[in-house]
Design a protein around this motif. Structure first.
Motif: not given
Ligand SMILES: [Zn+2]
Length: 419
Positions: A178, A181, A236, A306-307
């Motif tokens: 994404h 992130e 994103r 991810h974050s």
């Molecule tokens: Zn993510």
């Protein structure tokens, strides 16, 4: 001299973009307590006045669970008034999103330019870093191109492990699925740097890279990452064009062939969780999936970074059913987050994706697991919402240091439980 000048220019351009898109937008945290509250939140989401900050299907949102919404500036006062009217209590996490974004770009613009693992780097810098670090460490690192993005950029994979002349078991780890992130690519770079730094020493990581290979993709969604630097900091998805729609991009983590486009994803190209026209439609997803399929006999663990949320998740996300080794995964996750916490006290929760986060189909961790990789984890790094995707650079180092402990724990376990 010329290089420095050029880098300065690139950064200035990157910093000046992303202009004003989020001026006055706020992030609110609230917990719906009844059906009236839920109905209100669904309505504002469907009209686009507010959206879930951590995008998932609004129809799956339930009461008693805190949710963060980004509220568009034009609607802030209306929505606040409405929330007060229906008795839905909220907390303001971010007063003005644009200011957070600009602060981040300001710091990036004004800093000096040695390669610093405690800074965020744009794609040009990361790309040349992959070349340099491989060239400087030929016994430990080799760089492969595993495919091209929609806009034609290379997708790189760094194979990190001592050359032994025979095939080794491997752990696959990807970052930057994404775009916004940013802490995720920062972690993959930190990890590779640590492998280099500890190589030949008596460190846990060195023992691991002697016996196993890490297959690291620093940035999967390259086009999206570039776009998050130049146009929209909070982008994103991928950047592929959609048939019959002006909305761009697919959510790469809804595009894997794991109960594709069922629960917790959207068929609307304008949605942040658009699953794409078919599974693996995105070139970036196809490249990752092809690579893993072609090396599935050696890949013993899959890690995707991810974050934000501070969670360690494992399958399944597409169903509430339990993974066959659910107990083992839960134990492993528990010990990994304990190790992580030991450094700075950062609290992580853990569990299956569907029970700990939300139902979501088409995710890479479920897909890898169903392919037969029985140790499959998603890490959602810092923080829990104060800065969210805009995690300040001052937190890169502590975040990466503590995450290394969790990754080392999992890797050591996998090495001791080869299958
Ligand atoms: Zn993510």
């Amino acid at each position: 001299m010329h290089t420095l000048l050029l880098l300065g220019l690139i950064v200035a351009v990157a910093g000046s973009a992303s202009a004003e898109l989020y001026e006055g937008d706020k992030v609110l945290r609230l917990t719906a307590e009844n059906d009236l509250h839920l109905q209100f939140l669904r309505n504002v989401s469907h009209t686009g006045k507010a959206e879930l900050w951590h995008p998932h299907s609004i129809d799956l949102v339930t009461t008693e669970k805190a949710m963060d919404f980004r509220v568009a500036a034009d609607w802030v006062s209306d929505i606040q008034a409405e929330l007060e009217k229906i008795g839905l209590k909220y907390e303001i996490l971010t007063e003005n999103l644009q200011i957070l974004i600009e602060n981040q770009f300001d710091r990036i613009r004004t800093r000096s330019f040695s390669y610093d693992y405690s800074s965020y780097h744009n794609w040009d810098q990361i790309e040349s870093w992959t070349a340099t670090i491989a060239k400087e460490n030929p016994n430990l690192i080799s760089r492969l191109v595993i495919g091209q993005s929609y806009e034609g950029r290379n997708i790189y994979l760094l194979q990190v492990g001592k050359r032994t002349g025979s095939p080794k078991p491997a752990i696959f780890m990807d970052c930057g699925t994404h775009a916004r992130e940013w802490i995720s690519p920062a972690f993959c770079q930190w990890f590779v740097k640590e492998a280099v730094r500890t190589y030949g020493t008596r460190s846990p990581l060195n023992s691991i890279v002697n016996e196993m290979d890490f297959l690291v993709i620093p940035v999967v969604n390259v086009d999206g990452y570039v776009y998050s630097w130049t146009e929209d900091r909070l982008w994103r998805k991928t950047r592929s064009k959609n048939f019959n729609s002006d909305c761009v991009g697919t959510d790469p983590n809804r595009n894997f062939n794991a109960e594709w486009c069922t629960s917790g994803s959207s068929r609307n190209p304008c949605s942040s969780i658009y699953c794409g026209p078919y599974a693996e439609s995105e070139k970036e997803v196809k490249a990752v999936a092809d690579f893993i399929r072609n090396h599935s006999s050696v890949i013993k663990a899959y890690l995707t970074i991810h974050s934000y949320a501070q969670k360690c998740l494992f399958p399944y996300s597409y169903t509430y059913s339990l993974a066959f080794n659910d107990n083992e995964l839960a134990n492993l996750a528990q010990n990994a987050v304990q190790a992580l916490k030991s450094l700075y006290g950062t609290e992580y929760t853990f569990g299956s994706g569907s029970s700990s986060m939300y139902l979501a189909s088409g995710g890479s961790d479920d897909w890898a697991y169903d392919l037969g990789i029985k140790y499959s984890f998603t890490f959602e790094l810092r923080d829990t919402g104060k800065y969210g995707f805009l995690l300040p650079e001052t937190q890169i180092r502590p975040t990466c240091e503590e995450t290394m402990l969790a990754i080392n724990y999992i890797a050591t376990y996998v090495l001791n439980h080869l299958y």
